[in-house]
Design a protein around this motif. Structure first.
Motif, PDB file in Angstrom:
ATOM      1  N   ALA A  13       5.916 -51.578   2.805  1.00 46.96           N
ATOM      2  CA  ALA A  13       5.879 -50.239   2.226  1.00 46.96           C
ATOM      3  C   ALA A  13       7.255 -49.586   2.338  1.00 46.96           C
ATOM      4  O   ALA A  13       8.080 -49.963   3.182  1.00 46.96           O
ATOM      5  CB  ALA A  13       4.829 -49.401   2.951  1.00 46.96           C
ATOM      6  N   LEU A  51      -1.399 -52.094   6.358  1.00 44.20           N
ATOM      7  CA  LEU A  51      -0.631 -50.917   5.914  1.00 44.20           C
ATOM      8  C   LEU A  51       0.760 -51.289   5.420  1.00 44.20           C
ATOM      9  O   LEU A  51       1.575 -50.411   5.136  1.00 44.20           O
ATOM     10  CB  LEU A  51      -0.519 -49.910   7.065  1.00 44.20           C
ATOM     11  CG  LEU A  51      -1.842 -49.287   7.535  1.00 44.20           C
ATOM     12  CD1 LEU A  51      -1.630 -48.462   8.798  1.00 44.20           C
ATOM     13  CD2 LEU A  51      -2.464 -48.439   6.432  1.00 44.20           C
ATOM     14  N   ASN A  52       1.035 -52.606   5.349  1.00 39.92           N
ATOM     15  CA  ASN A  52       2.334 -53.102   4.853  1.00 39.92           C
ATOM     16  C   ASN A  52       3.502 -52.599   5.702  1.00 39.92           C
ATOM     17  O   ASN A  52       4.549 -52.199   5.184  1.00 39.92           O
ATOM     18  CB  ASN A  52       2.539 -52.718   3.381  1.00 39.92           C
ATOM     19  CG  ASN A  52       1.514 -53.355   2.471  1.00 39.92           C
ATOM     20  OD1 ASN A  52       1.161 -54.528   2.641  1.00 39.92           O
ATOM     21  ND2 ASN A  52       1.007 -52.592   1.519  1.00 39.92           N
ATOM     22  N   LEU A  79      -7.461 -47.221   9.330  1.00 39.43           N
ATOM     23  CA  LEU A  79      -6.844 -47.640   8.074  1.00 39.43           C
ATOM     24  C   LEU A  79      -7.107 -46.623   6.967  1.00 39.43           C
ATOM     25  O   LEU A  79      -6.191 -46.231   6.231  1.00 39.43           O
ATOM     26  CB  LEU A  79      -7.366 -49.021   7.669  1.00 39.43           C
ATOM     27  CG  LEU A  79      -6.880 -50.186   8.524  1.00 39.43           C
ATOM     28  CD1 LEU A  79      -7.561 -51.476   8.094  1.00 39.43           C
ATOM     29  CD2 LEU A  79      -5.369 -50.339   8.444  1.00 39.43           C
ATOM     30  N   ALA A  80      -8.366 -46.195   6.838  1.00 40.07           N
ATOM     31  CA  ALA A  80      -8.695 -45.241   5.779  1.00 40.07           C
ATOM     32  C   ALA A  80      -7.976 -43.918   5.982  1.00 40.07           C
ATOM     33  O   ALA A  80      -7.416 -43.342   5.026  1.00 40.07           O
ATOM     34  CB  ALA A  80     -10.209 -45.021   5.745  1.00 40.07           C
ATOM     35  N   SER A  90      -5.205 -43.299   7.795  1.00 38.09           N
ATOM     36  CA  SER A  90      -3.752 -43.441   7.750  1.00 38.09           C
ATOM     37  C   SER A  90      -3.248 -43.594   6.323  1.00 38.09           C
ATOM     38  O   SER A  90      -2.175 -43.086   5.973  1.00 38.09           O
ATOM     39  CB  SER A  90      -3.317 -44.629   8.605  1.00 38.09           C
ATOM     40  OG  SER A  90      -3.717 -44.452   9.953  1.00 38.09           O
ATOM     41  N   ARG A  91      -4.015 -44.305   5.490  1.00 37.38           N
ATOM     42  CA  ARG A  91      -3.593 -44.447   4.089  1.00 37.38           C
ATOM     43  C   ARG A  91      -3.502 -43.086   3.408  1.00 37.38           C
ATOM     44  O   ARG A  91      -2.564 -42.816   2.645  1.00 37.38           O
ATOM     45  CB  ARG A  91      -4.561 -45.359   3.344  1.00 37.38           C
ATOM     46  CG  ARG A  91      -4.415 -46.837   3.720  1.00 37.38           C
ATOM     47  CD  ARG A  91      -5.326 -47.721   2.896  1.00 37.38           C
ATOM     48  NE  ARG A  91      -5.131 -49.134   3.231  1.00 37.38           N
ATOM     49  CZ  ARG A  91      -6.072 -49.927   3.733  1.00 37.38           C
ATOM     50  NH1 ARG A  91      -7.303 -49.447   3.953  1.00 37.38           N
ATOM     51  NH2 ARG A  91      -5.806 -51.189   4.013  1.00 37.38           N
ATOM     52  N   VAL A  92      -4.456 -42.236   3.692  1.00 42.15           N
ATOM     53  CA  VAL A  92      -4.437 -40.886   3.109  1.00 42.15           C
ATOM     54  C   VAL A  92      -3.246 -40.097   3.641  1.00 42.15           C
ATOM     55  O   VAL A  92      -2.509 -39.455   2.869  1.00 42.15           O
ATOM     56  CB  VAL A  92      -5.753 -40.146   3.409  1.00 42.15           C
ATOM     57  CG1 VAL A  92      -5.658 -38.678   2.988  1.00 42.15           C
ATOM     58  CG2 VAL A  92      -6.920 -40.820   2.708  1.00 42.15           C
ATOM     59  N   LEU A 123      -0.435 -41.178   4.950  1.00 37.30           N
ATOM     60  CA  LEU A 123       0.832 -41.730   4.466  1.00 37.30           C
ATOM     61  C   LEU A 123       1.086 -41.315   3.014  1.00 37.30           C
ATOM     62  O   LEU A 123       2.212 -40.978   2.641  1.00 37.30           O
ATOM     63  CB  LEU A 123       0.821 -43.253   4.604  1.00 37.30           C
ATOM     64  CG  LEU A 123       0.966 -43.765   6.041  1.00 37.30           C
ATOM     65  CD1 LEU A 123       0.536 -45.221   6.136  1.00 37.30           C
ATOM     66  CD2 LEU A 123       2.401 -43.601   6.536  1.00 37.30           C
ATOM     67  N   GLU A 124       0.044 -41.347   2.210  1.00 34.69           N
ATOM     68  CA  GLU A 124       0.188 -40.925   0.822  1.00 34.69           C
ATOM     69  C   GLU A 124       0.547 -39.450   0.744  1.00 34.69           C
ATOM     70  O   GLU A 124       1.455 -39.050  -0.013  1.00 34.69           O
ATOM     71  CB  GLU A 124      -1.120 -41.195   0.077  1.00 34.69           C
ATOM     72  CG  GLU A 124      -1.118 -40.743  -1.376  1.00 34.69           C
ATOM     73  CD  GLU A 124      -0.188 -41.556  -2.254  1.00 34.69           C
ATOM     74  OE1 GLU A 124       0.238 -41.031  -3.310  1.00 34.69           O
ATOM     75  OE2 GLU A 124       0.125 -42.713  -1.884  1.00 34.69           O
TER      76      GLU A 124
END
Length: 388
Positions: A3, A80-81, A258-259, A261-263, A265-266
């Motif tokens: 990422a 999360l790359n 994961l769910a 953190s993705r939000v 990070l976005e």
């Protein structure tokens, strides 16, 4: 593909002492490998997690805990790359600074060191990897990259206010930017620690018999995991039922991180690791709902496991051992082995205390028990350290 906000090895700030990099391993791979081969890492095998190492072969030690944390950290990092090798190195090193007997030993050492700058296991980990490991010809410590050192120092968040002396001393010569958040890789390592101990403390407590399956299966979140197992496998034997439920708990925590953190990070809009450091909040986190459920589990563990009378007895013994060892060595540095005695035999009491703190914090549980037995039992002859 990493990422945009992941740590780019090509942009590493490097090592304090310049080295020719390997043709076969990346910089962060070398950091990980040096940590694994460190003496302090091997000693984690005989250091307490919750139950003292000699109390049973099946309980987690600091070593098995660190390996479990690294496994979770690799999973999060891959999903999360992020830079997985950096995440793993930080995860494996996160507990290197723990003294014998876990947090009980740390509390006792902190009390003894209060007049001399205190003791903090995260700061001690930095001291170990930058000074106390003394095997290489060109430098003390492991000469890790800036990014790995930053992650070890700050994986629990910015270090502000009273910075522990062991960290402040190093930071004066190699600025780790303590007031900012660490990389997403370090944050992933930190939350992997939370995931691992929330799960395995329940498992170890059940194995030890200090908590019961009935108590655990009534906890929020855990209750749902048991219900799902019972739905899928009615009549399953108790040990398999417990394992299936706890592994689902493990998975639920990972999926939640994961769910969430993705939000985050976005929403952060971060396009570099520097953007992550500049944020005023962490980005690798549990959801508020999961965090609240885990707080209830931790409160249960504190009340029914960590304060259980059997655990309290061992904690009392451990605290006494660490405190009395410190007092004995401080009052008479000639009780120390020659290589430590030469450093501790100083009129500067702060220097003396810090050398003794380094010596005690490096002990395993069994070595601390043996040292205390030799020094405090007047009928016991001195034993050869080669036999320990």
């Amino acid at each position: 593909m990493l990422a945009a906000y992941a740590t780019d090895q090509a942009k590493s700030r490097g090592r304090l002492v310049g080295e020719r990099e390997s043709a076969h391993r990346s910089a962060f791979q070398r950091d990980r490998d040096r940590i694994i081969h460190a003496s302090a890492f091997r000693r984690l095998k005989h250091k307490t997690q919750v139950f003292v190492e000699h109390e049973g072969d099946y309980y987690r030690t600091r070593l098995t805990h660190s390996i479990e944390v690294a496994q979770v950290a690799r999973t999060l990092s891959s999903a999360l790359n992020l830079q997985g090798e950096l995440t793993e190195a930080i995860a494996l090193a996160h507990d290197l600074g723990h003294p014998p007997f876990g947090h009980t030993g740390e509390d006792a050492l902190q009390a003894a060191m209060a007049p001399y700058g205190g003791f903090d296991h995260n700061a001690q980990a930095i001291r170990i990897v930058t000074a106390l490991e003394q095997h290489y010809a060109d430098f003390d410590g492991l000469n890790l990259t800036w990014e790995t050192l930053e992650g070890i120092a700050k994986h629990n968040g910015p270090v502000i206010g009273d910075v522990p002396y062991a960290l402040a001393d190093y930071n004066a010569s190699h600025d780790l930017e303590l007031a900012t958040h660490a990389s997403a890789e370090a944050q992933a390592a930190a939350i992997s620690d939370d995931i691992a101990y929330n799960n395995h403390d329940l498992a170890d407590g059940l194995r030890a018999g200090v908590i019961t399956l009935e108590q655990v299966s009534a906890l929020p979140l855990v209750r749902d995991c048991f219900a799902r197992v019972d739905e899928l496998y009615p009549g399953l034997e108790a040990s398999r039922r417990q394992h299936e439920a706890l592994r689902r708990l493990f998975g639920a925590m990972v999926e939640d991180v994961l769910a969430t953190s993705r939000v985050l990070l976005e929403q952060s809009g971060a396009q570099s690791v520097e953007d992550i450091r500049a944020l005023d909040h962490s980005v690798i986190r549990f959801s508020e709902q999961m965090f609240g459920q885990l707080k209830e589990i931790r409160a249960f563990l504190f009340e029914h496991m960590y304060r259980h009378w059997q655990v309290r007895r061992m904690r009392q013994k451990a605290s006494t051992i660490v405190s009395e060892l410190f007092t004995s060595f401080f009052e008479d540095p000639f009780l120390l082995p020659p290589e430590w005695r030469a450093q501790a035999n100083s009129d500067d009491l702060t220097v003396r205390a810090r050398v003794i703190s380094d010596y005690i914090s490096g002990m395993t549980d069994r070595f601390a028990l043996q040292e205390h037995f030799e020094i405090r039992d007047p009928a016991t002859p001195a034993l050869s350290k080669a036999n320990l």
